[in-house]
Design an enzyme around this catalytic site. Structure first.
Site, PDB file in Angstrom:
ATOM      1  CE  LYS A  75      -6.410  42.932  40.476  1.00 50.61           C
ATOM      2  NZ  LYS A  75      -7.575  43.536  40.465  1.00 50.61           N
ATOM      3  CG  ASP A 122      -3.502  47.680  46.777  1.00 51.05           C
ATOM      4  OD1 ASP A 122      -3.047  48.566  47.370  1.00 51.05           O
ATOM      5  OD2 ASP A 122      -4.555  47.551  46.270  1.00 51.05           O
TER       6      ASP A 122
END
Length: 394
Positions: A75, A122
């Protein structure tokens, strides 16, 4: 009991979305930026020959993103590039000209002051944003949905960010981050888009193309026939699919989009097939936490809707199977530590190749001993307790 539902698409029936965001020239630019960041190295592309033979395909490659920047997930590619573009715009100079050195220089900090970046996550995206903010000399605030693993929260805090687990689901945590940003003058760095918030999400998608660009270099002329991409809001899947569609056109791999059945907003949007996005609400309590997003990214959906060949909604059991397949190799294959959101492609592929009820899908996708399959393990053991529990199961 494991469940898997699917939708098949005919190529070209949903038009051809613009691929300007994800083309090779753009990916080369993002790769140049990422190569300047401390700790950058291409993550491994692992050939799993024994598993390919076991499943009845010709080749099987797995891109292992657990090795990315020491952060155990891919990410940071998106967050760092989007933050770099934002800071470069504030400084009035192109990012290619400034590079990481220019963004992190004392003169830049003096001109910009201390900026606070805010996001909801998350786990993996927030950790990447916190890491990039620290590298660039700024602050980060990270909100997490209820049920998030404490280990993931602590990993975010270890980067110097303020992090907290909220009482909300993912999409409501995004709304909280957006509201806090507007009220406090913080900069929202979110990996999804909606009308009026598209520039930063577009840069995040562009950041993900570095991963796909690396794969092409590592394949060294070989081409996959099939590509399995997991999706939450769809930014990652849209970026990678968009890169390959721009690069290879009609010769691109047959692409399967996978989601947990508790958060299958892309699957539902594809199934409705009326041009309107479908949202999933509620707790979305799949163990594939990184994919538990109920509202599609508007930018990436245009690409996915145009170029994906199949959509799959599946239960957690397929992810668990994938974790064991990659983490407990046979026949001399290299082990890959792949977490709940990273391993679902391996589990789904095994299901398609071995379950009789999925034989029609296997035939429709043309998966056989001549197929060359590419999977992307997007995270390692970001929840180590659950990872060890799943690997110990039969």
């Amino acid at each position: 009991m494991e469940s898997l539902e699917y939708i098949l698409r005919r190529r070209g029936e949903h038009g051809a979305a613009s691929l300007e965001l994800t083309g090779r020239e753009q990916a080369e630019g993002t790769s140049r930026f990422h190569s300047q960041l401390p700790g950058y190295a291409m993550t491994p592309l692992v050939s799993r020959d024994a598993l390919a033979r076991k499943l009845g395909v010709g080749r099987l490659w797995v891109k292992d993103e657990s090795k990315r920047f020491g952060l155990n997930a891919f990410k940071a590619l998106g967050g760092s590039y989007a933050m770099g573009q934002y800071l470069a715009r504030r400084l009035g100079r192109p990012l290619d000209e400034l590079g990481f050195a220019g963004l992190s220089a004392p003169e830049a900090k003096e001109k910009l002051g201390e900026i606070t970046f805010v996001t909801a996550t998350d786990g993996n995206h927030g950790r990447g944003v916190a890491w990039a903010a620290r590298l660039l000399g700024h602050k980060a605030v990270v909100y997490m949905p209820k049920g998030s693993a404490v280990e993931r929260l602590e990993n975010i805090r270890a980067q110097g960010a303020h992090g907290e687990i909220t009482p909300y689901n993912y999409d409501d945590a995004v709304r909280l981050a957006d509201r806090q940003g507007r009220e406090k003058g913080w900069v929202l760095v979110q990996d999804t888009a909606w009308p009026g918030y598209e520039e930063i999400p577009a840069h995040i998608m562009q950041g993900y193309t570095t991963l796909a660009h690396e794969i092409v270099r590592q394949l060294d002329g070989a081409r996959p026939t099939h590509l399995f991409l997991q999706a939450g809001v769809g930014s990652f899947a849209g970026a990678v699919l968009g890169y390959f569609a721009a690069l290879w056109g009609e010769e691109r791999p047959i692409t399967v989009i996978m989601e947990p059945d508790r958060a299958d907003c892309l699957y539902r949007s594809a199934k409705a097939d009326d041009g309107k996005l479908r949202f999933v609400t509620g707790d979305m309590d799949s163990m594939m936490a990184g994919l538990c997003c109920g509202e599609p990214c508007t930018i990436s959906w245009e690409i996915i809707n145009s170029y994906a060949d199949a959509f799959i909604s599946c239960s957690d059991g397929y992810s668990a199977r994938g974790m064991r397949l990659l983490g407990r190799p046979e026949g001399g294959d290299q082990a890959i530590v792949s977490g709940e959101s990273g391993a679902v492609g391996a589990g789904v592929l095994e299901g398609i190749m071995t379950e009789e009820r999925l034989a029609p899908l296997r035939r429709a996708l043309g998966l056989d001993e001549s197929s060359r399959v590419l999977l992307i393990s997007t995270e390692g053991d970001t929840d180590r307790e659950n990872y060890q529990k799943i690997l110990a199961e039969d």
